[in-house]
Scaffold this motif. Structure first.
Motif, PDB file in Angstrom:
ATOM      1  N   ALA A  49      -2.976  20.191 -14.390  1.00 21.49           N
ATOM      2  CA  ALA A  49      -2.644  21.233 -15.365  1.00 21.49           C
ATOM      3  C   ALA A  49      -3.354  22.557 -15.078  1.00 21.49           C
ATOM      4  O   ALA A  49      -3.232  23.505 -15.863  1.00 21.49           O
ATOM      5  CB  ALA A  49      -3.009  20.744 -16.762  1.00 21.49           C
ATOM      6  N   ASP A  50      -4.117  22.631 -13.956  1.00 19.01           N
ATOM      7  CA  ASP A  50      -4.836  23.836 -13.541  1.00 19.01           C
ATOM      8  C   ASP A  50      -5.914  24.253 -14.546  1.00 19.01           C
ATOM      9  O   ASP A  50      -6.285  25.441 -14.599  1.00 19.01           O
ATOM     10  CB  ASP A  50      -3.867  25.011 -13.314  1.00 19.01           C
ATOM     11  N   ARG A  51      -6.412  23.302 -15.343  1.00 15.52           N
ATOM     12  CA  ARG A  51      -7.537  23.626 -16.228  1.00 15.52           C
ATOM     13  C   ARG A  51      -8.825  23.761 -15.420  1.00 15.52           C
ATOM     14  O   ARG A  51      -9.749  24.459 -15.834  1.00 15.52           O
ATOM     15  CB  ARG A  51      -7.712  22.549 -17.306  1.00 15.52           C
ATOM     16  N   VAL A  52      -8.876  23.074 -14.278  1.00 19.18           N
ATOM     17  CA  VAL A  52     -10.023  23.156 -13.370  1.00 19.18           C
ATOM     18  C   VAL A  52      -9.476  23.254 -11.939  1.00 19.18           C
ATOM     19  O   VAL A  52      -8.312  22.916 -11.675  1.00 19.18           O
ATOM     20  CB  VAL A  52     -10.955  21.928 -13.502  1.00 19.18           C
ATOM     21  N   SER A  53     -10.324  23.694 -11.025  1.00 15.66           N
ATOM     22  CA  SER A  53      -9.905  23.797  -9.618  1.00 15.66           C
ATOM     23  C   SER A  53     -10.537  22.730  -8.747  1.00 15.66           C
ATOM     24  O   SER A  53     -10.156  22.570  -7.592  1.00 15.66           O
ATOM     25  CB  SER A  53     -10.260  25.178  -9.056  1.00 15.66           C
TER      26      SER A  53
END
Length: 564
Positions: free
Chosen positions: A101-105
């Protein structure tokens, strides 16, 4: 002398009067030659190889890696220091969802066996991601890359690694680069496809697990896994690209063919890469000799220094003591120039940018005795099964039992079926004892001995049916034995026991599929050496049982026809 001529003439006529003897002495050798020749006819055909290319950055894809490090908590602390904010998760699935979900990389998981798993995520820059990967690779004892999150999570859960690191593929340092070789530009996959096209048939897979499944089923002979940043490692002077190769060691000949083919075409890649690397280094070394730009620094060449020293020596003719000192400098310059030239030649011959890591699909290295036992047991089943089925039926004829049984209500099916049950029991017990002795006494590897016993039972049932059919064409035990040997011997070369099916011509592969021993060897190798379950070899078991039923029915029909 006249008597000798008469005896030779008599024996010659005897051969032509006896059809079986004529076939054995004249026709059978040519038949065997044809069978063996056909099996080895297409020996130069390409080897089927599976390719898993991790050195590509697909949109939305994730790059998962695992490692074994002595201090996972130290990596955890450095990860927290780099991150502005850290999220913690209760499971790997929850962490994967956050990355998707691209909350973190970036994700990091740590945990030794018996300890609580710790999953965390953070939004790191590309430089911070590269530094974290370098931290892991510097400390690691084992470094693994995975094609899917499921493979990484399973490896972590099983304790194969104690650290897992995941990022978006596009953020992986140096991923998806290209290299210029032989006047063409290649990425990782096209490089392997181009240089392997003459000796291999390469099929690309998106995941390692999918390729492993096809390797176990015999659809391919080996799997090549190209690591992330593979091309970058090829181009970098001080790095070695480590390529994982997975082979099926249950067939030693097939494994040797596959490994030799892979090493052969990768050596061509290696030669081109070595040439590129050495050209840059050798050019730099020769700059030290001739002078010029040495990787960004302007230097005076040793040849110029030598010329200056020789001019200085000429100007010091009246000072012999100083000339001797200058001679020392000239000799040193000559020695260094010679050493640089030798170093350049040595570099060309020893630069090895590719290192193969060979592993077995069984998950552990297999020895020759491990690989040969399944084939030996299958051949024993064939040999003993065909002989016992044929001999039991013919003995009954010689003793007149079939005529007496014909006066009862017992039909031909029951007559043949009783022999099948007895012979199957004998062959099964014999083969089971062979398996248990191989495992207990000789230490042969068998990942699923219980499943191997079921395969032995099915194989015995089918191979004995061949003997029952042969018995319909023999009048005496000696004839049954001869016919059994004549039929069994060529089958050894047609079933993959001696030579891999994948290297046989297509028509020979079709013939091999009509022989029950082929399925027996595949199933035994699968459950003993490749870690397969009964469900994985259900197809082979079904075919073996079907062969047994068909041959039992055919044997019954032939017995009834012969009795009538």
């Amino acid at each position: 002398m006249r008597g000798w001529k008469a005896l030779v003439a008599k024996d010659w006529k005897l051969i032509f009067r006896n059809r079986l003897l004529l076939a054995i002495l004249v026709i059978y050798p040519f038949l065997i030659m044809g069978v063996i020749g056909a099996a080895f006819y297409d020996v130069g055909r390409p080897v089927p190889i599976g390719l898993v290319n991790l050195d590509r950055a697909g949109p939305g894809e994730q790059a998962w890696s695992g490692a074994v490090v002595p201090s996972p908590r130290g990596l955890e602390r450095r990860f927290r220091r780099r991150a502005v904010q850290v999220e913690e998760y209760g499971s790997g699935e929850e962490a994967e969802a956050a990355l998707a979900a691209d909350r973190v990389s970036a994700l990091l998981a740590t945990g030794d066996p018996g300890e609580t798993e710790l999953w965390m995520g953070a939004d790191l820059s590309r430089d911070e991601i590269a530094a974290t990967i370098l931290d892991v690779q510097t400390e690691t004892e084992v470094w693994r890359e995975y094609s899917t999150a499921q493979e990484a999570l399973a490896s972590f859960a099983q304790g194969e690694v104690n650290v897992v690191f995941a990022i978006r593929e596009g953020d992986y340092p140096y991923i998806g680069e290209t290299i210029w070789l032989e006047d063409e530009n290649y990425d990782a996959a096209s490089l392997v496809l181009r240089f392997g096209q003459d000796v291999t048939e390469i099929e690309e897979y998106t995941s390692e697990s999918e390729a492993r499944d096809d390797l176990k089923r015999g659809r391919i002979d080996a799997v090549i896994v190209l690591p992330r940043a593979f091309v970058h490692q090829l181009k970098t002077l001080d790095e070695i690209a480590r390529v994982q190769v997975i082979i099926d060691q249950s067939n030693l000949v097939k494994a040797e063919f596959a490994e030799t083919s892979i090493r052969g075409f990768l050596s061509r890649v290696q030669e081109g890469v070595v040439e590129n690397k050495t050209q840059a280094v050798v050019a730099g070394l020769y700059v030290l000799v001739t002078g010029g730009d040495f990787f960004g620094t302007e230097v005076v060449g040793l040849e110029q220094i030598r010329e200056n020293l020789e001019s200085l020596k000429q100007s010091l003719q009246d000072r012999p003591d100083l000339q001797e000192m200058v001679d020392v400098g000239i000799d040193l310059a000559n020695t260094v120039i010679s050493d640089i030239e030798d170093a350049a030649a040595y570099l060309r011959g020893t630069a090895l940018p590719i290192d193969l890591e060979i592993s077995s699909v069984a998950g552990r290295p297999l020895s020759a005795k491990d690989a040969v036992v399944p084939s030996l047991i299958a051949l024993s089943i064939l040999w003993t099964g065909v002989l016992s089925g044929a001999i039991l039926m013919v003995i009954e004829d010689e003793e007149g039992m079939r005529i007496r049984l014909g006066l009862t209500e017992m039909g031909s099916f029951a007559l043949v079926g009783s022999k099948l049950i007895l012979a199957t029991a004998v062959v099964f017990v014999q083969s089971a004892v062979m398996l248990l002795l191989a495992v207990a006494v000789f230490g042969v590897f068998a990942s699923n001995a219980a499943a191997a016993l079921l395969v032995i039972a099915a194989a015995s049932f089918s191979c004995i049916g061949i003997g029952l059919v042969i018995a319909a064409f023999a009048r005496q035990v000696a004839g049954a034995v001869i016919l059994s040997v004549l039929v069994s011997f060529p089958l050894i070369f047609m079933t993959g026991a001696v030579f891999p099916l994948s290297q046989m011509p297509a028509f020979m592969q079709w013939i091999a599929r009509a022989i029950p021993l082929t399925y027996a060897i595949e199933a035994l190798s699968g459950v003993m050496l490749r870690g397969e379950s009964l469900a994985d070899v259900a197809w082979q078991l079904g075919v073996l049982i079907a062969f047994g039923v068909v041959l039992l029915t055919l044997g019954s029909l032939l017995v009834r026809r012969r009795t009538d």
